[in-house]
Design a protein around this motif. Structure first.
Motif, short mmCIF file in Angstrom:
data_model
loop_
_atom_site.label_atom_id
_atom_site.label_comp_id
_atom_site.label_asym_id
_atom_site.label_seq_id
_atom_site.Cartn_x
_atom_site.Cartn_y
_atom_site.Cartn_z
N GLU A 77 0.81 -1.22 0.00
CA GLU A 77 0.00 0.00 0.00
C GLU A 77 0.84 1.27 0.00
O GLU A 77 0.33 2.35 -0.25
N ASN A 78 2.13 1.15 0.27
CA ASN A 78 3.01 2.32 0.28
C ASN A 78 3.76 2.52 -1.03
O ASN A 78 4.63 3.37 -1.12
N VAL A 79 3.42 1.71 -2.04
CA VAL A 79 4.08 1.81 -3.34
C VAL A 79 3.07 2.24 -4.40
O VAL A 79 2.03 1.61 -4.57
N LEU A 80 3.39 3.31 -5.11
CA LEU A 80 2.59 3.81 -6.22
C LEU A 80 3.25 3.36 -7.52
O LEU A 80 4.41 3.67 -7.77
N LEU A 81 2.50 2.62 -8.33
CA LEU A 81 3.00 2.22 -9.65
C LEU A 81 2.45 3.21 -10.66
O LEU A 81 1.24 3.47 -10.70
N GLU A 82 3.32 3.78 -11.49
CA GLU A 82 2.91 4.87 -12.37
C GLU A 82 3.34 4.60 -13.81
O GLU A 82 4.54 4.47 -14.10
N PHE A 83 2.35 4.48 -14.71
CA PHE A 83 2.62 4.46 -16.14
C PHE A 83 2.72 5.90 -16.62
O PHE A 83 1.78 6.68 -16.46
N ASN A 84 3.85 6.23 -17.23
CA ASN A 84 4.08 7.59 -17.74
C ASN A 84 3.98 7.58 -19.25
O ASN A 84 4.59 6.74 -19.91
N ILE A 85 3.21 8.52 -19.81
CA ILE A 85 3.00 8.58 -21.26
C ILE A 85 3.43 9.94 -21.78
O ILE A 85 2.94 10.98 -21.33
N ASP A 86 4.37 9.92 -22.72
CA ASP A 86 4.81 11.13 -23.42
C ASP A 86 4.15 11.14 -24.79
O ASP A 86 4.41 10.26 -25.61
N ASP A 104 -8.41 -4.75 -0.30
CA ASP A 104 -8.37 -5.89 -1.22
C ASP A 104 -8.46 -5.46 -2.67
O ASP A 104 -8.69 -6.29 -3.55
N SER A 105 -8.24 -4.18 -2.96
CA SER A 105 -8.44 -3.65 -4.32
C SER A 105 -7.25 -2.82 -4.78
O SER A 105 -6.45 -2.34 -3.97
N MET A 106 -7.14 -2.71 -6.11
CA MET A 106 -6.17 -1.81 -6.73
C MET A 106 -6.96 -0.65 -7.31
O MET A 106 -7.91 -0.84 -8.07
N TYR A 107 -6.56 0.55 -6.95
CA TYR A 107 -7.22 1.76 -7.45
C TYR A 107 -6.36 2.37 -8.55
O TYR A 107 -5.13 2.46 -8.43
N PHE A 108 -7.02 2.79 -9.63
CA PHE A 108 -6.35 3.39 -10.78
C PHE A 108 -6.80 4.85 -10.92
O PHE A 108 -8.00 5.15 -10.79
N PHE A 109 -5.86 5.74 -11.21
CA PHE A 109 -6.15 7.15 -11.43
C PHE A 109 -5.55 7.57 -12.76
O PHE A 109 -4.39 7.30 -13.05
N GLY A 110 -6.36 8.23 -13.59
CA GLY A 110 -5.90 8.68 -14.88
C GLY A 110 -6.50 7.87 -16.03
O GLY A 110 -7.35 7.00 -15.79
N PRO A 111 -6.05 8.18 -17.27
CA PRO A 111 -4.95 9.09 -17.60
C PRO A 111 -5.29 10.54 -17.31
O PRO A 111 -6.39 11.00 -17.59
N LEU A 206 -5.27 9.17 -24.76
CA LEU A 206 -3.83 9.37 -24.65
C LEU A 206 -3.31 10.48 -25.54
O LEU A 206 -2.13 10.83 -25.49
N GLY A 207 -4.17 11.04 -26.40
CA GLY A 207 -3.73 12.08 -27.31
C GLY A 207 -3.07 11.51 -28.55
O GLY A 207 -2.98 10.30 -28.73
N THR A 208 -2.59 12.37 -29.41
CA THR A 208 -1.94 11.96 -30.65
C THR A 208 -0.50 11.58 -30.39
O THR A 208 0.25 12.33 -29.77
N ALA A 209 -0.10 10.41 -30.85
CA ALA A 209 1.26 9.94 -30.63
C ALA A 209 2.25 10.78 -31.43
O ALA A 209 1.98 11.17 -32.57
N PRO A 210 3.43 11.05 -30.87
CA PRO A 210 4.46 11.82 -31.59
C PRO A 210 5.19 10.95 -32.60
O PRO A 210 5.00 9.73 -32.67
N ALA A 211 6.04 11.56 -33.39
CA ALA A 211 6.89 10.82 -34.32
C ALA A 211 7.74 9.83 -33.54
O ALA A 211 8.17 10.10 -32.42
N ALA A 225 4.57 6.89 -32.25
CA ALA A 225 4.59 6.00 -31.09
C ALA A 225 4.62 6.82 -29.81
O ALA A 225 5.37 7.78 -29.69
N TYR A 226 3.77 6.43 -28.84
CA TYR A 226 3.88 7.02 -27.51
C TYR A 226 5.17 6.53 -26.86
O TYR A 226 5.57 5.38 -27.01
N ASN A 227 5.84 7.41 -26.15
CA ASN A 227 6.96 7.00 -25.31
C ASN A 227 6.39 6.69 -23.93
O ASN A 227 5.72 7.52 -23.32
N VAL A 228 6.62 5.47 -23.46
CA VAL A 228 6.01 5.00 -22.22
C VAL A 228 7.08 4.45 -21.29
O VAL A 228 7.97 3.72 -21.72
N TRP A 229 6.99 4.79 -20.03
CA TRP A 229 7.84 4.16 -19.03
C TRP A 229 7.03 3.99 -17.74
O TRP A 229 6.00 4.63 -17.54
#
Length: 236
Positions: A77-86, A104-111, A206-211, A225-229
């Motif tokens: 519960e003390n770890v935030l997993l974050e998908f980053n989208i450029d 007992d649940s995973m909560y998602f916020f975003g995009p 997610l918006g329009t993907a860049p070159a 392609a979106y840049n994702v990390w």
């Protein structure tokens, strides 16, 4: 969940997302991360069954024996997993999708556009919010809302690597023979699990993907392609 909670980055791995399957793997981390609840194994990003959707999957805490992940206590519960989208091509996160365990649940916020960029984050409660019950080895739970799909729980490790042969190669025991051909190689991860967090999201969110970062390659070049990390961030 308070919006002012600060999470600081521990580790991350990233790729560029095409309309094909891509993966980035990081099964061996520094001693400060390896074996902890912030240890990222793989990041997968690929086109969904609906070609207008993108699927993002992060696996953590691998490898685990199947019996180690039979309940929701495995997530932290003390770890935030974050998908980053450029989506502008500047390699800074324009949108984030966050996942954090509560009960007992995973909560998602975003995009949603993050209020801060870089190593520190807050839980972005101003954007879309969704919840999925964390799956066990016996019961798989998937939530579908607002055109998105969500999953969190144990899955078989999809990474293939002949780790035992690798150790013999680097020790010089089998030099100069090297690695075995595919038909003879042994998958060290075949019977091991990881914890997976998955979200499928419409590209319209997610918006329009860049070159593509690779530029124009081949006759037709590479598609945008979106840049994702993905980052694992611990509560401070």
């Amino acid at each position: 969940m308070k919006k002012t909670t600060i999470f600081a980055a521990i580790g991350g791995v990233g790729i560029a997302v095409l309309a094909i399957f891509l993966i980035a793997a990081d099964h061996i981390d520094s001693p400060s991360v390896e074996g902890t609840t912030t240890d990222i194994a793989d990041l997968y990003a690929f086109e969904g069954n609906n070609p207008d959707n993108t699927v993002l999957i992060a696996t953590i805490q691998g490898p685990l024996a199947p019996g180690d992940v039979t309940n929701n206590a495995a997530f932290d519960e003390n770890v935030l997993l974050e998908f980053n989208i450029d989506n502008t091509g500047d390699f800074k996160e324009d949108l984030v999708i966050q996942a954090i365990k509560r009960g007992d649940s995973m909560y998602f916020f975003g995009p949603v556009a993050p209020e801060t960029q870089g190593l520190s984050s807050i839980v972005e409660t101003s954007g879309p919010r969704h919840r999925v019950k964390i799956s066990t080895s016996e019961n798989v739970e998937v939530t579908e809302e607002d055109g998105m799909k969500f999953f969190a729980g144990p899955r078989r490790d999809g990474f293939f690597f002949d780790f035992n042969r690798f150790n013999k190669v680097i020790s010089g025991e089998v030099a100069p023979e090297g690695f075995l051909p595919p038909a003879e190689a042994s998958d060290f991860f075949e019977d091991l699990n990881v914890l997976a967090v998955s979200v499928e999201v419409p590209n319209s969110m997610l918006g329009t993907a860049p070159a593509h970062v690779g530029g124009a390659v081949g006759i037709n070049g590479l598609p945008p392609a979106y840049n994702v990390w993905v980052s694992a961030k611990r509560k401070q």
